[in-house]
Design an enzyme around this catalytic site. Structure first.
Site, PDB file in Angstrom:
ATOM      1  N   ASN A   8      19.832  -0.120 -12.443  1.00  0.00           N
ATOM      2  CA  ASN A   8      20.343  -0.340 -11.101  1.00  0.00           C
ATOM      3  C   ASN A   8      20.770  -1.741 -10.736  1.00  0.00           C
ATOM      4  OD1 ASN A   8      20.830  -1.068  -8.269  1.00  0.00           O
ATOM      5  ND2 ASN A   8      19.504   0.948  -7.610  1.00  0.00           N
ATOM      6  N   ASP A  10      22.867  -3.295  -8.663  1.00  0.00           N
ATOM      7  CA  ASP A  10      23.124  -3.513  -7.180  1.00  0.00           C
ATOM      8  C   ASP A  10      23.135  -5.124  -6.924  1.00  0.00           C
ATOM      9  OD1 ASP A  10      23.615  -1.075  -6.482  1.00  0.00           O
ATOM     10  OD2 ASP A  10      21.513  -1.070  -5.343  1.00  0.00           O
ATOM     11  N   HIS A  11      21.763  -5.803  -7.456  1.00  0.00           N
ATOM     12  CA  HIS A  11      21.587  -7.212  -7.156  1.00  0.00           C
ATOM     13  C   HIS A  11      22.328  -8.143  -7.905  1.00  0.00           C
ATOM     14  CE1 HIS A  11      19.183  -5.913  -4.078  1.00  0.00           C
ATOM     15  NE2 HIS A  11      18.163  -5.569  -4.942  1.00  0.00           N
ATOM     16  N   ARG A  19      28.743 -15.219  -2.269  1.00  0.00           N
ATOM     17  CA  ARG A  19      29.997 -16.176  -2.066  1.00  0.00           C
ATOM     18  C   ARG A  19      31.039 -15.527  -1.922  1.00  0.00           C
ATOM     19  NH1 ARG A  19      29.163 -21.576  -4.293  1.00  0.00           N
ATOM     20  NH2 ARG A  19      27.186 -22.183  -3.462  1.00  0.00           N
ATOM     21  N   HIS A  44      24.106   1.656  -5.669  1.00  0.00           N
ATOM     22  CA  HIS A  44      23.994   1.997  -4.005  1.00  0.00           C
ATOM     23  C   HIS A  44      25.170   1.453  -3.352  1.00  0.00           C
ATOM     24  CE1 HIS A  44      21.241   2.984  -0.730  1.00  0.00           C
ATOM     25  NE2 HIS A  44      22.310   3.408  -0.515  1.00  0.00           N
ATOM     26  N   ARG A  46      26.430   1.470  -0.228  1.00  0.00           N
ATOM     27  CA  ARG A  46      25.762   1.427   1.197  1.00  0.00           C
ATOM     28  C   ARG A  46      26.963   1.378   2.274  1.00  0.00           C
ATOM     29  NH1 ARG A  46      20.270  -0.158   1.181  1.00  0.00           N
ATOM     30  NH2 ARG A  46      20.489   0.209   3.720  1.00  0.00           N
ATOM     31  N   ARG A  50      26.909  -4.213   1.670  1.00  0.00           N
ATOM     32  CA  ARG A  50      26.354  -5.514   1.491  1.00  0.00           C
ATOM     33  C   ARG A  50      26.257  -5.885  -0.115  1.00  0.00           C
ATOM     34  NH1 ARG A  50      20.251  -4.185   2.870  1.00  0.00           N
ATOM     35  NH2 ARG A  50      21.058  -3.330   4.702  1.00  0.00           N
ATOM     36  N   HIS A  51      26.351  -5.199  -0.891  1.00  0.00           N
ATOM     37  CA  HIS A  51      26.376  -5.421  -2.257  1.00  0.00           C
ATOM     38  C   HIS A  51      27.512  -4.812  -3.081  1.00  0.00           C
ATOM     39  CE1 HIS A  51      23.692  -2.241  -2.726  1.00  0.00           C
ATOM     40  NE2 HIS A  51      22.368  -3.072  -2.165  1.00  0.00           N
ATOM     41  N   GLU A  71      24.152   6.110  -5.866  1.00  0.00           N
ATOM     42  CA  GLU A  71      23.420   6.426  -4.516  1.00  0.00           C
ATOM     43  C   GLU A  71      24.044   6.337  -3.268  1.00  0.00           C
ATOM     44  OE1 GLU A  71      20.110   3.506  -4.640  1.00  0.00           O
ATOM     45  OE2 GLU A  71      19.608   4.424  -6.640  1.00  0.00           O
ATOM     46  N   THR A 101      15.823  -2.420   1.933  1.00  0.00           N
ATOM     47  CA  THR A 101      16.178  -1.867   1.174  1.00  0.00           C
ATOM     48  C   THR A 101      15.864  -0.254   1.394  1.00  0.00           C
ATOM     49  OG1 THR A 101      15.743  -1.085  -1.388  1.00  0.00           O
ATOM     50  CG2 THR A 101      13.725  -2.146  -0.065  1.00  0.00           C
ATOM     51  N   THR A 102      16.277   0.604   0.791  1.00  0.00           N
ATOM     52  CA  THR A 102      15.956   2.070   1.115  1.00  0.00           C
ATOM     53  C   THR A 102      14.382   2.145   1.484  1.00  0.00           C
ATOM     54  OG1 THR A 102      17.531   2.680  -0.600  1.00  0.00           O
ATOM     55  CG2 THR A 102      16.092   4.321   0.359  1.00  0.00           C
ATOM     56  N   GLU A 152      14.377  12.757  -7.243  1.00  0.00           N
ATOM     57  CA  GLU A 152      14.082  11.513  -7.507  1.00  0.00           C
ATOM     58  C   GLU A 152      13.033  11.107  -6.619  1.00  0.00           C
ATOM     59  OE1 GLU A 152      16.839   8.137  -7.590  1.00  0.00           O
ATOM     60  OE2 GLU A 152      15.403   6.671  -7.771  1.00  0.00           O
ATOM     61  N   HIS A 201      12.065   3.176  -7.226  1.00  0.00           N
ATOM     62  CA  HIS A 201      11.825   2.363  -6.243  1.00  0.00           C
ATOM     63  C   HIS A 201      10.741   1.395  -6.419  1.00  0.00           C
ATOM     64  CE1 HIS A 201      12.475   0.273  -2.701  1.00  0.00           C
ATOM     65  NE2 HIS A 201      13.527   0.932  -2.412  1.00  0.00           N
ATOM     66  N   GLY A 223      16.202  -1.371 -10.634  1.00  0.00           N
ATOM     67  CA  GLY A 223      17.050  -2.361 -10.368  1.00  0.00           C
ATOM     68  C   GLY A 223      16.165  -3.868 -10.135  1.00  0.00           C
TER      69      GLY A 223
HETATM   70  N1  PXP Z   1      16.163   4.564  -6.457  1.00  0.00           N
HETATM   71  C1  PXP Z   1      16.716   4.670  -5.522  1.00  0.00           C
HETATM   72  C2  PXP Z   1      17.089   5.777  -4.683  1.00  0.00           C
HETATM   73  C3  PXP Z   1      17.042   3.533  -4.456  1.00  0.00           C
HETATM   74  O1  PXP Z   1      17.433   3.507  -3.490  1.00  0.00           O
HETATM   75  C4  PXP Z   1      16.702   2.154  -5.427  1.00  0.00           C
HETATM   76  C5  PXP Z   1      16.948   0.904  -4.656  1.00  0.00           C
HETATM   77  O2  PXP Z   1      18.464   0.788  -4.553  1.00  0.00           O
HETATM   78  C6  PXP Z   1      16.094   2.279  -6.585  1.00  0.00           C
HETATM   79  C7  PXP Z   1      15.903   3.677  -7.103  1.00  0.00           C
HETATM   80  C8  PXP Z   1      15.928   0.920  -7.393  1.00  0.00           C
HETATM   81  O3  PXP Z   1      14.820   0.374  -6.641  1.00  0.00           O
HETATM   82  P1  PXP Z   1      14.398  -1.095  -7.282  1.00  0.00           P
HETATM   83  O4  PXP Z   1      15.658  -1.793  -6.982  1.00  0.00           O
HETATM   84  O5  PXP Z   1      13.152  -1.532  -6.258  1.00  0.00           O
HETATM   85  O6  PXP Z   1      14.032  -0.975  -8.622  1.00  0.00           O
END
Ligand code: PXP
Length: 251
Positions: A8, A10-11, A19, A44, A46, A50-51, A71, A101-102, A152, A201, A223
């Site tokens: 993942n 996202d970050h 920025r 993800h 959203r 946000r990302h 996601e 976060t979720t 999941e 997660h 992620g």
């Molecule tokens: N699975 C789902 C459905 C999520 O929403 C997330 C966070 O976006 C993750 C996995 C990954 O979680 P983490 O970033 O804590 O590893």
């Protein structure tokens, strides 16, 4: 065979959006993750953007050669984006505007017809449908009922119990062991119901092993921990280390 790892990213986009600029590139992150051995890329999209941004999904769809899992919440807006961009898989998640976060699994039981309609739309577009749910028998039955192909299992509670001082002994360790049992039973039940089982997660290099040993879990979405480690050792090594942490668990 060890479970697959979808990274993942996202970050990487979180840093970019801090920025509102063009770096770090999530396209580069996807390519490096794949070259490091990831089986897929997860992002993800959203509601608050946000990302990950809409254009990221378009670009990732062109670049990702392994497996693209997006996601999203089960809203009309998101479903339209999925049908247009056709990721390999969509994971439907619960989304609250102010959460960091979720926060937990999707309540499929209480949103049955909405999730069922969403799953049908996605499947009609040829997209594989996964539902992010708590490791709970009734939610798994509902996931099967709405026509999902995969669940999941949300590992947030397990992850929480394995982080920090409370994790190593006493009550914390005992509760973590109980949560592993709960996830194990849920994974078994989901598989016996004909669902493919993923998990994710809050998973880390340290805590993923106990879950990687559960044979019914065939995919992890991870992620934050990988991207955090990549700051110090680079993304290539960070992904490689997570693959190793998953692989070394005996099934
Ligand atoms: N699975 C789902 C459905 C999520 O929403 C997330 C966070 O976006 C993750 C996995 C990954 O979680 P983490 O970033 O804590 O590893």
């Amino acid at each position: 065979m060890p479970a697959k790892l979808n990274v993942n990213i996202d970050h990487v986009a979180t840093v970019r959006e801090a920025r509102k600029t063009i770096e770090p590139s999530i396209i580069a992150a996807a390519v490096v993750s794949e070259q490091a051995g990831a089986n897929g890329i997860t992002v993800h999209l959203r509601g608050d953007r946000r990302h990950i941004q809409d254009k990221d999904i378009l670009l990732l769809r062109e670049v990702v050669t392994t497996y693209l899992n997006v996601e999203m919440a089960a809203t009309e807006e998101m479903l339209a984006i999925a049908v247009r961009t056709k990721p390999d898989a969509v994971s439907l998640v619960a989304e609250n505007p102010n959460e960091i976060t979720t926060e937990g699994g999707l309540d499929v039981i209480n949103n049955f017809s909405n999730v069922q309609n969403a799953a049908q739309k996605l499947k009609d577009a040829g997209i594989f449908v996964s539902l992010f749910i708590d490791p709970d028998t009734e939610q798994i039955e509902a996931a099967k009922g709405v026509g999902a192909q995969q669940v999941e299992l949300c590992t947030a509670e397990y992850a929480e119990l394995t982080i920090g001082a409370k994790s190593s002994h006493g009550e914390g360790a005992e509760r973590a062991a109980q949560e592993i049992e709960r996830i194990k039973n849920a994974a078994r039940f989901a598989k016996s119901s004909g669902l493919i089982v993923a998990a994710g997660h809050g998973l880390t290099y340290r805590n993923v092993g106990a879950l990687a040993a559960i044979p019914e879990i065939t995919e992890f979405n991870i992620g934050h921990n990988i991207i955090s480690r990549s700051i110090f050792v680079g993304l290539n090594q960070a992904v490689g280390e997570m693959i190793e942490a998953i692989s070394k668990s005996e099934k």
